[in-house]
Write a protein that holds these residues in place. Structure first.
Motif, PDB file in Angstrom:
ATOM      1  N   ASP A 131       0.930  -1.227   0.097  1.00 43.91           N
ATOM      2  CA  ASP A 131       0.057   0.006  -0.007  1.00 43.91           C
ATOM      3  C   ASP A 131       0.875   1.195  -0.001  1.00 43.91           C
ATOM      4  O   ASP A 131       0.296   2.145   0.125  1.00 43.91           O
ATOM      5  CB  ASP A 131      -0.969   0.159   1.113  1.00 43.91           C
ATOM      6  CG  ASP A 131      -2.186  -0.865   0.995  1.00 43.91           C
ATOM      7  OD1 ASP A 131      -2.250  -1.379  -0.045  1.00 43.91           O
ATOM      8  OD2 ASP A 131      -2.603  -1.213   2.216  1.00 43.91           O
ATOM      9  N   LEU A 132       2.207   1.118  -0.020  1.00 46.35           N
ATOM     10  CA  LEU A 132       2.953   2.313   0.165  1.00 46.35           C
ATOM     11  C   LEU A 132       3.466   2.462  -1.390  1.00 46.35           C
ATOM     12  O   LEU A 132       4.397   1.831  -1.998  1.00 46.35           O
ATOM     13  CB  LEU A 132       4.315   2.010   0.867  1.00 46.35           C
ATOM     14  CG  LEU A 132       3.907   1.753   2.401  1.00 46.35           C
ATOM     15  CD1 LEU A 132       5.241   1.394   3.113  1.00 46.35           C
ATOM     16  CD2 LEU A 132       3.298   3.091   2.891  1.00 46.35           C
ATOM     17  N   PRO A 133       3.119   3.707  -2.099  1.00 45.42           N
ATOM     18  CA  PRO A 133       3.353   3.848  -3.676  1.00 45.42           C
ATOM     19  C   PRO A 133       5.186   3.926  -3.566  1.00 45.42           C
ATOM     20  O   PRO A 133       5.475   3.645  -4.736  1.00 45.42           O
ATOM     21  CB  PRO A 133       2.612   5.091  -3.740  1.00 45.42           C
ATOM     22  CG  PRO A 133       2.374   5.696  -2.449  1.00 45.42           C
ATOM     23  CD  PRO A 133       2.259   4.691  -1.670  1.00 45.42           C
ATOM     24  N   ARG A 134       5.656   4.600  -2.712  1.00 43.36           N
ATOM     25  CA  ARG A 134       7.075   4.878  -2.893  1.00 43.36           C
ATOM     26  C   ARG A 134       7.914   3.677  -2.820  1.00 43.36           C
ATOM     27  O   ARG A 134       9.106   3.458  -3.160  1.00 43.36           O
ATOM     28  CB  ARG A 134       7.430   5.905  -1.995  1.00 43.36           C
ATOM     29  CG  ARG A 134       6.896   7.553  -1.943  1.00 43.36           C
ATOM     30  CD  ARG A 134       7.448   8.559  -1.377  1.00 43.36           C
ATOM     31  NE  ARG A 134       6.482   9.718  -1.691  1.00 43.36           N
ATOM     32  CZ  ARG A 134       5.747  10.004  -0.962  1.00 43.36           C
ATOM     33  NH1 ARG A 134       5.022   9.289   0.096  1.00 43.36           N
ATOM     34  NH2 ARG A 134       5.042  11.191  -1.243  1.00 43.36           N
ATOM     35  N   ALA A 135       7.102   2.720  -2.172  1.00 39.57           N
ATOM     36  CA  ALA A 135       8.006   1.459  -2.054  1.00 39.57           C
ATOM     37  C   ALA A 135       7.817   0.435  -3.281  1.00 39.57           C
ATOM     38  O   ALA A 135       8.185  -0.861  -3.205  1.00 39.57           O
ATOM     39  CB  ALA A 135       7.456   0.692  -0.678  1.00 39.57           C
ATOM     40  N   ALA A 136       7.572   1.065  -4.135  1.00 38.90           N
ATOM     41  CA  ALA A 136       7.363   0.136  -5.515  1.00 38.90           C
ATOM     42  C   ALA A 136       8.473  -0.545  -5.976  1.00 38.90           C
ATOM     43  O   ALA A 136       8.348  -1.672  -6.406  1.00 38.90           O
ATOM     44  CB  ALA A 136       6.826   1.350  -6.721  1.00 38.90           C
ATOM     45  N   VAL A 138      10.158  -2.588  -4.262  1.00 37.32           N
ATOM     46  CA  VAL A 138      10.052  -4.027  -3.559  1.00 37.32           C
ATOM     47  C   VAL A 138       8.931  -4.436  -3.485  1.00 37.32           C
ATOM     48  O   VAL A 138       8.561  -5.636  -2.733  1.00 37.32           O
ATOM     49  CB  VAL A 138      10.701  -3.639  -1.991  1.00 37.32           C
ATOM     50  CG1 VAL A 138      12.085  -3.021  -2.088  1.00 37.32           C
ATOM     51  CG2 VAL A 138       9.667  -2.499  -1.404  1.00 37.32           C
ATOM     52  N   HIS A 139       7.871  -3.976  -4.450  1.00 40.46           N
ATOM     53  CA  HIS A 139       6.617  -4.636  -4.297  1.00 40.46           C
ATOM     54  C   HIS A 139       6.440  -5.867  -4.972  1.00 40.46           C
ATOM     55  O   HIS A 139       5.965  -6.742  -4.381  1.00 40.46           O
ATOM     56  CB  HIS A 139       5.479  -3.891  -5.205  1.00 40.46           C
ATOM     57  CG  HIS A 139       5.179  -2.425  -4.404  1.00 40.46           C
ATOM     58  ND1 HIS A 139       4.145  -1.689  -4.986  1.00 40.46           N
ATOM     59  CD2 HIS A 139       5.251  -2.308  -3.229  1.00 40.46           C
ATOM     60  CE1 HIS A 139       3.899  -0.704  -4.039  1.00 40.46           C
ATOM     61  NE2 HIS A 139       4.512  -1.154  -2.870  1.00 40.46           N
ATOM     62  N   ALA A 170      13.510 -13.107   9.166  1.00 43.07           N
ATOM     63  CA  ALA A 170      14.473 -12.330   8.817  1.00 43.07           C
ATOM     64  C   ALA A 170      14.472 -11.914   7.188  1.00 43.07           C
ATOM     65  O   ALA A 170      14.811 -10.439   6.919  1.00 43.07           O
ATOM     66  CB  ALA A 170      15.772 -13.235   8.975  1.00 43.07           C
ATOM     67  N   ASP A 171      14.107 -12.528   6.338  1.00 37.26           N
ATOM     68  CA  ASP A 171      13.815 -12.405   4.959  1.00 37.26           C
ATOM     69  C   ASP A 171      12.844 -11.216   4.837  1.00 37.26           C
ATOM     70  O   ASP A 171      13.203 -10.201   3.861  1.00 37.26           O
ATOM     71  CB  ASP A 171      13.517 -13.489   4.101  1.00 37.26           C
ATOM     72  CG  ASP A 171      14.565 -14.541   4.154  1.00 37.26           C
ATOM     73  OD1 ASP A 171      15.744 -14.241   4.163  1.00 37.26           O
ATOM     74  OD2 ASP A 171      14.383 -15.750   3.715  1.00 37.26           O
ATOM     75  N   VAL A 172      11.690 -11.178   5.506  1.00 39.70           N
ATOM     76  CA  VAL A 172      10.733 -10.151   5.305  1.00 39.70           C
ATOM     77  C   VAL A 172      11.041  -8.868   5.892  1.00 39.70           C
ATOM     78  O   VAL A 172      10.859  -8.021   5.444  1.00 39.70           O
ATOM     79  CB  VAL A 172       9.214 -10.719   6.088  1.00 39.70           C
ATOM     80  CG1 VAL A 172       8.571  -9.746   6.081  1.00 39.70           C
ATOM     81  CG2 VAL A 172       8.522 -11.875   5.124  1.00 39.70           C
ATOM     82  N   ASN A 173      11.980  -8.843   7.200  1.00 38.87           N
ATOM     83  CA  ASN A 173      12.404  -7.637   7.469  1.00 38.87           C
ATOM     84  C   ASN A 173      13.327  -7.060   6.594  1.00 38.87           C
ATOM     85  O   ASN A 173      13.294  -5.631   6.668  1.00 38.87           O
ATOM     86  CB  ASN A 173      13.083  -8.149   8.971  1.00 38.87           C
ATOM     87  CG  ASN A 173      13.672  -6.772   9.747  1.00 38.87           C
ATOM     88  OD1 ASN A 173      12.538  -6.034  10.187  1.00 38.87           O
ATOM     89  ND2 ASN A 173      14.684  -6.666  10.209  1.00 38.87           N
ATOM     90  N   THR A 174      14.077  -7.715   5.768  1.00 42.03           N
ATOM     91  CA  THR A 174      14.884  -6.921   5.055  1.00 42.03           C
ATOM     92  C   THR A 174      13.982  -6.458   3.917  1.00 42.03           C
ATOM     93  O   THR A 174      14.159  -5.082   3.518  1.00 42.03           O
ATOM     94  CB  THR A 174      15.681  -8.137   4.166  1.00 42.03           C
ATOM     95  OG1 THR A 174      16.491  -8.784   4.917  1.00 42.03           O
ATOM     96  CG2 THR A 174      16.507  -7.501   2.954  1.00 42.03           C
ATOM     97  N   LEU A 175      12.953  -6.850   3.443  1.00 41.92           N
ATOM     98  CA  LEU A 175      11.739  -6.150   2.532  1.00 41.92           C
ATOM     99  C   LEU A 175      11.316  -4.875   3.396  1.00 41.92           C
ATOM    100  O   LEU A 175      11.108  -3.811   2.778  1.00 41.92           O
ATOM    101  CB  LEU A 175      10.751  -7.040   2.127  1.00 41.92           C
ATOM    102  CG  LEU A 175      11.379  -8.099   1.077  1.00 41.92           C
ATOM    103  CD1 LEU A 175       9.836  -9.026   0.840  1.00 41.92           C
ATOM    104  CD2 LEU A 175      11.734  -7.530  -0.044  1.00 41.92           C
ATOM    105  N   LEU A 176      10.933  -5.191   4.564  1.00 43.43           N
ATOM    106  CA  LEU A 176      10.304  -3.920   5.391  1.00 43.43           C
ATOM    107  C   LEU A 176      11.122  -2.824   5.501  1.00 43.43           C
ATOM    108  O   LEU A 176      10.765  -1.663   5.471  1.00 43.43           O
ATOM    109  CB  LEU A 176       9.996  -4.547   6.640  1.00 43.43           C
ATOM    110  CG  LEU A 176       8.617  -5.842   6.678  1.00 43.43           C
ATOM    111  CD1 LEU A 176       8.275  -6.206   7.980  1.00 43.43           C
ATOM    112  CD2 LEU A 176       7.550  -5.311   5.869  1.00 43.43           C
ATOM    113  N   LEU A 177      12.513  -3.070   5.894  1.00 41.65           N
ATOM    114  CA  LEU A 177      13.553  -2.124   5.875  1.00 41.65           C
ATOM    115  C   LEU A 177      13.545  -1.365   4.748  1.00 41.65           C
ATOM    116  O   LEU A 177      13.801  -0.151   4.803  1.00 41.65           O
ATOM    117  CB  LEU A 177      14.990  -2.670   6.248  1.00 41.65           C
ATOM    118  CG  LEU A 177      15.036  -2.933   7.629  1.00 41.65           C
ATOM    119  CD1 LEU A 177      16.275  -3.893   8.027  1.00 41.65           C
ATOM    120  CD2 LEU A 177      15.101  -1.751   8.614  1.00 41.65           C
TER     121      LEU A 177
END
Length: 284
Positions: A131-136, A138-139, A170-177
């Motif tokens: 839902d974060l447009p600027r995070a495209a 890593v979408h 850990a893998d998801v956290n990398t994407l979240l960062l």
């Protein structure tokens, strides 16, 4: 138990990806009231061992004091969120057959529940990323991770218990960062970095925390009255008894309902559209 009961999934969960990430206590076998332990404290009026039903759990799996939890000393229950794990374990993993109906499955069901909760929490954060447009940038990876984790949540109990949740997290956290950095980069000015800091009881009244990194920050009883927390990364931040009266939390990253429920807000607190203003704030 190895079968998947996806046919039991409510239609609303398939059309609204967030619906399956919100607790539906009416479709759960009271798992948070049985599987999890708690100790007598400020948050709980009595001790309870894991695998033992809370004394307030009724035969229909409803809480007998739900409307009076805070008054009866069970404040901890009001700030707990299973992210929809309860109904998924009850209706999909165990196909709608409760631990009372089939006692031999009880222990496995209780063990699966905390695993499912962690996976559901990750699904919630990945949904936020999309839902974060600027995070495209890593979408695509976030969408793939969400699909893989969602598939795992629909697997049988044996596969769920064998899952390497720390590695998945850990893998998801990398994407979240990455998503957090991309979104917060658009906030003008220098952003504060309080990641993992101990700000317990800190005086942050009317602080400009737009785009701040508050991941894992201890904000227990901190005074955030009137603070601007737009686009601040709040994943894992401890907001118990934090004063957020009049604070602006619109667009705060990875903020959960449980965090809001634990804080002290009022009618002037601005919250994200996808979260609900806690009932206990109405008196403020």
């Amino acid at each position: 138990m190895t079968s998947s009961g996806s046919a039991s999934e409510p239609a609303s969960d398939r059309t609204d990806p967030r619906a399956a990430l919100r607790a539906d206590c009416g479709s759960c076998f009271g798992l948070c009231c049985v599987a999890l332990p708690f100790a007598k404290s400020h948050d709980f009026a009595a001790d309870k061992n894991a695998g033992t039903a809370c004394r307030n759990l009724q035969e229909d799996f409803r809480c007998g004091i739900h409307a009076r939890l805070r008054d009866e000393g069970y404040r901890g229950c009001t700030v707990f969120d299973c992210f929809g794990a309860g109904q998924k374990v009850s209706q999909i993993t165990f196909e709608g057959v409760s631990w009372r109906e089939r006692p031999q499955t009880a222990r496995t069901m209780y063990e699966v529940f905390p695993v499912m909760r962690q996976l559901q929490e990750l699904l919630r954060y990945l949904t936020d990323v999309l839902d974060l447009p600027r995070a495209a940038p890593v979408h695509r990876d976030a969408r793939r991770a969400r699909t893989d984790i969602d598939r795992l949540t629909r697997a049988g109990a044996d596969e769920l218990l064998a899952a390497d949740v720390p590695t998945i997290r850990a893998d998801v956290n990398t994407l979240l960062l990455k998503a957090s950095e991309l979104e917060r980069a658009a906030v003008p000015g220098r952003k504060k970095n309080h990641r993992g800091a101990d700000l317990m009881g800190a005086r942050l009244r009317r602080a400009d925390l737009r785009g701040a990194n508050l991941r894992g920050t201890l904000l227990v009883a901190a005074d955030l009255t009137g603070a601007d927390l737009r686009a601040a990364d709040l994943i894992g931040a401890d907001l118990r008894d934090a004063r957020i009266e009049g604070a602006d939390l619109r667009g705060a990253l990875f903020l959960t309902q449980a965090q809001l429920n634990a804080a002290r807000g009022d009618s002037a607190t601005r919250v994200p559209d996808d979260l609900t203003r806690p009932e206990q704030w109405s008196a403020r």
